[in-house]
Structure formats: C-alpha cells, structure tokens
Motif scaffolding. Sequence first.
Motif, PDB file in Angstrom:
ATOM      1  N   LYS A 234      82.038 -11.006  34.058  1.00 27.93           N
ATOM      2  CA  LYS A 234      81.713  -9.738  34.710  1.00 27.93           C
ATOM      3  C   LYS A 234      82.506  -8.566  34.131  1.00 27.93           C
ATOM      4  O   LYS A 234      81.950  -7.530  33.793  1.00 27.93           O
ATOM      5  CB  LYS A 234      81.985  -9.823  36.226  1.00 27.93           C
ATOM      6  CG  LYS A 234      81.245 -10.925  36.930  1.00 27.93           C
ATOM      7  CD  LYS A 234      81.619 -11.017  38.400  1.00 27.93           C
ATOM      8  CE  LYS A 234      83.084 -11.320  38.658  1.00 27.93           C
ATOM      9  NZ  LYS A 234      83.558 -12.605  38.127  1.00 27.93           N
ATOM     10  N   SER A 235      83.836  -8.767  34.031  1.00 22.98           N
ATOM     11  CA  SER A 235      84.674  -7.675  33.508  1.00 22.98           C
ATOM     12  C   SER A 235      84.313  -7.375  32.066  1.00 22.98           C
ATOM     13  O   SER A 235      84.241  -6.211  31.665  1.00 22.98           O
ATOM     14  CB  SER A 235      86.156  -8.043  33.593  1.00 22.98           C
ATOM     15  OG  SER A 235      86.543  -8.206  34.926  1.00 22.98           O
ATOM     16  N   THR A 236      84.076  -8.422  31.289  1.00 27.05           N
ATOM     17  CA  THR A 236      83.709  -8.232  29.883  1.00 27.05           C
ATOM     18  C   THR A 236      82.456  -7.370  29.787  1.00 27.05           C
ATOM     19  O   THR A 236      82.373  -6.448  28.981  1.00 27.05           O
ATOM     20  CB  THR A 236      83.433  -9.612  29.234  1.00 27.05           C
ATOM     21  OG1 THR A 236      84.571 -10.447  29.462  1.00 27.05           O
ATOM     22  CG2 THR A 236      83.153  -9.496  27.747  1.00 27.05           C
TER      23      THR A 236
HETATM   24  N1  ATP Z   1      90.441 -12.831  23.677  1.00 23.13           N
HETATM   25  C1  ATP Z   1      89.802 -13.853  24.246  1.00 23.13           C
HETATM   26  N2  ATP Z   1      89.581 -15.004  23.610  1.00 23.13           N
HETATM   27  C2  ATP Z   1      88.907 -16.026  24.158  1.00 23.13           C
HETATM   28  N3  ATP Z   1      88.398 -15.984  25.405  1.00 23.13           N
HETATM   29  C3  ATP Z   1      88.587 -14.860  26.108  1.00 23.13           C
HETATM   30  C4  ATP Z   1      89.290 -13.732  25.574  1.00 23.13           C
HETATM   31  N4  ATP Z   1      89.297 -12.755  26.509  1.00 23.13           N
HETATM   32  C5  ATP Z   1      88.640 -13.258  27.579  1.00 23.13           C
HETATM   33  N5  ATP Z   1      88.228 -14.514  27.347  1.00 23.13           N
HETATM   34  C6  ATP Z   1      87.434 -15.353  28.252  1.00 23.13           C
HETATM   35  O1  ATP Z   1      86.250 -14.686  28.643  1.00 23.13           O
HETATM   36  C7  ATP Z   1      85.849 -15.155  29.918  1.00 23.13           C
HETATM   37  C8  ATP Z   1      85.281 -14.026  30.753  1.00 23.13           C
HETATM   38  O2  ATP Z   1      86.330 -13.211  31.245  1.00 23.13           O
HETATM   39  P1  ATP Z   1      86.071 -12.010  32.280  1.00 23.13           P
HETATM   40  O3  ATP Z   1      87.380 -11.332  32.470  1.00 23.13           O
HETATM   41  O4  ATP Z   1      84.932 -11.187  31.788  1.00 23.13           O
HETATM   42  O5  ATP Z   1      85.619 -12.805  33.589  1.00 23.13           O
HETATM   43  P2  ATP Z   1      85.293 -12.266  35.034  1.00 23.13           P
HETATM   44  O6  ATP Z   1      83.922 -12.729  35.400  1.00 23.13           O
HETATM   45  O7  ATP Z   1      85.578 -10.809  35.122  1.00 23.13           O
HETATM   46  O8  ATP Z   1      86.347 -13.076  35.944  1.00 23.13           O
HETATM   47  P3  ATP Z   1      87.150 -12.657  37.267  1.00 23.13           P
HETATM   48  O9  ATP Z   1      86.220 -12.865  38.418  1.00 23.13           O
HETATM   49  O10 ATP Z   1      88.270 -13.626  37.317  1.00 23.13           O
HETATM   50  O11 ATP Z   1      87.623 -11.247  37.122  1.00 23.13           O
HETATM   51  C9  ATP Z   1      87.040 -15.879  30.511  1.00 23.13           C
HETATM   52  O12 ATP Z   1      86.753 -17.255  30.574  1.00 23.13           O
HETATM   53  C10 ATP Z   1      88.168 -15.615  29.550  1.00 23.13           C
HETATM   54  O13 ATP Z   1      89.022 -16.705  29.438  1.00 23.13           O
END
Ligand code: ATP
Length: 250
Positions: free
Chosen positions: A52-54
């Motif tokens: 989501k954050s990505t």
């Molecule tokens: N530099 C990186 N190299 C490899 N994997 C990464 C990197 N940065 C993030 N990730 C992976 O990308 C995935 C998505 O991360 P993201 O922060 O977008 O999740 P999210 O849905 O926002 O989670 P949350 O609900 O915990 O905030 C995670 O599994 C994280 O480990």
Amino acid sequence: MRDLYIRRMALLEPLPRESYLNALPVVKHLAKDGIDFHKQVTFFVGENGSGKSTLIEALAISQGFNPEGGTKNFRFSTENSHSELHDYLRVVRGAMYPRDGFFLRAESFYNVASNIDQMDREPGLGGPVIGSYGGVSLHKQSHGESFLALAENRFGGRGLYILDEPEAALSPRGIIRLMQRMDELLSLDSQFIISTHSPMLLAFPGAEVYQIRAEGIESVRFQDTDHYRTSVRFLQNPESAVEEILGRDK
Ligand SMILES: Nc1ncnc2c1ncn2[C@@H]1O[C@H](COP(=O)(O)OP(=O)(O)OP(=O)(O)O)[C@@H](O)[C@H]1O
Ligand SMILES: [Mg+2]
C-alpha cells in the motif's frame, strides 16, 4: 465535483526483472489491469507488506510531492528510501488541476513538523509557515493533535490528499473528527486516496475500497474486507476471541 484529479494509475513499462517490486500484488495488478479511480474517496486496505505505502508513495511522487511527505513545496530529505516505482507509472489525471494537496506519511510526519519549524527559523517572504497549520509548532502538540491541526487548518479544499494510514495517530474520536473534516473537504471538490487499516475509516460513505490480497486487487464493500470482519468478530465477543487466539478455549 465534476471530475477527479486522479483517474487512473497503470504501468508505463515493465520494471527491471530483478526488482523486488515485481513480486508485490499491487505492482502485478498495475501491470495487468491498472487501477481506476471512480470516487472522491478511495481506500487501499491489505495486510502488512502488501504494498500500500509503495503504491501511494509512487503516486504522490509522480504528482510532485516530496517522497517523505508534505505539500508540493516541501523539499527536505532525511532518508532516500523510496522505491523507483514512480518512474514506471502512467497516471491519468482529470481535466481540473488541484489547488491544494498534501502527502501524509505517518512514519515521517515528525520530519514534516521539523521542516516547518526549520522554514520558520529562516528569513522568508510572507508570514510564518506554521500560521497555516493552526499557529502552534507541530512538535508542541501530540501526534494526534498535530495531525488533526493539519487536516483542520492546512487542508483547504480543491485538493488532492494522499494519506498513508492517517489513523495511526488518532483515537476513535479523532478518527470521527477526521471523517467530519473529510466530509467538509469533499464538498469543496477534494479527492482523497488513503491507505488504511481502520475499519471505522473504511465505512466512510460513498468511498471505493480496494482490498489487496496475494491474488490481486478487488473493489469490495467495506463490510467484506478482512479488516472489518476480523474487527467485528473480535469486538462482538472480545473475551472468547482472546481465549481462542491464545489457545485457552480448550
Ligand atoms: N528496498 C527493498 N527491498 C526489498 N523489499 C522491500 C524494499 N522496500 C520494501 N520492501 C518490501 O515491500 C513490501 C511492501 O511494503 P509496503 O511498505 O508498501 O507495505 P504496506 O502494505 O504499506 O504495509 P503496512 O501495512 O505494514 O504499512 C514489504 O514486504 C517490504 O518488505
Ligand atoms: Mg504502509
């Protein structure tokens, strides 16, 4: 509102084969179908690590926001940890251009507050920046107070507001205040794109909810999200839910 500011996100071209991003459900979905925005409020909900954050960070950067959060005028950087996804995005915008905007990341709101204090220590044109945030340094308010000060004073309407887990700082009453402020801003032609884990926030009327799972992204009723169902099941009978979770029900 006649048109949305953001109508669609898709991938412009494939990401490098070795990128970890290719494994994320959100990126697979962007590559296959893209994500369409139909409503003034769009939620992304999904497990920790689902992307989501990505996704919303890449959208925010593509629209000119600072990767660590703030308005389009913020240029500070403490850590260069954002992904390259924004370079591969194709974002379809509506005919109108937003007059206001903010990218909020719960994780780096502290740095936004520091940046405002820093800007106000330097001589500049016009009044102090903090004036438009309610006048009290965000560092002199609690996490939740400073976030509500931001939404109630700085968000001004006709805006694109991209918020990553805005509930992180908020009590249940704080979430209700945020919903009331959102409602005002929506009547002033605003669009919200929000990642959340809050079952309360998900119930915002008329919103589109995209649930992210390993199998892909689906538009669902908020009542059908895993987050809402798990919370309701728990709160209906907390004692027995905890006993079951801790294996003490046998
Ligand atoms: N530099 C990186 N190299 C490899 N994997 C990464 C990197 N940065 C993030 N990730 C992976 O990308 C995935 C998505 O991360 P993201 O922060 O977008 O999740 P999210 O849905 O926002 O989670 P949350 O609900 O915990 O905030 C995670 O599994 C994280 O480990
Ligand atoms: Mg996140």
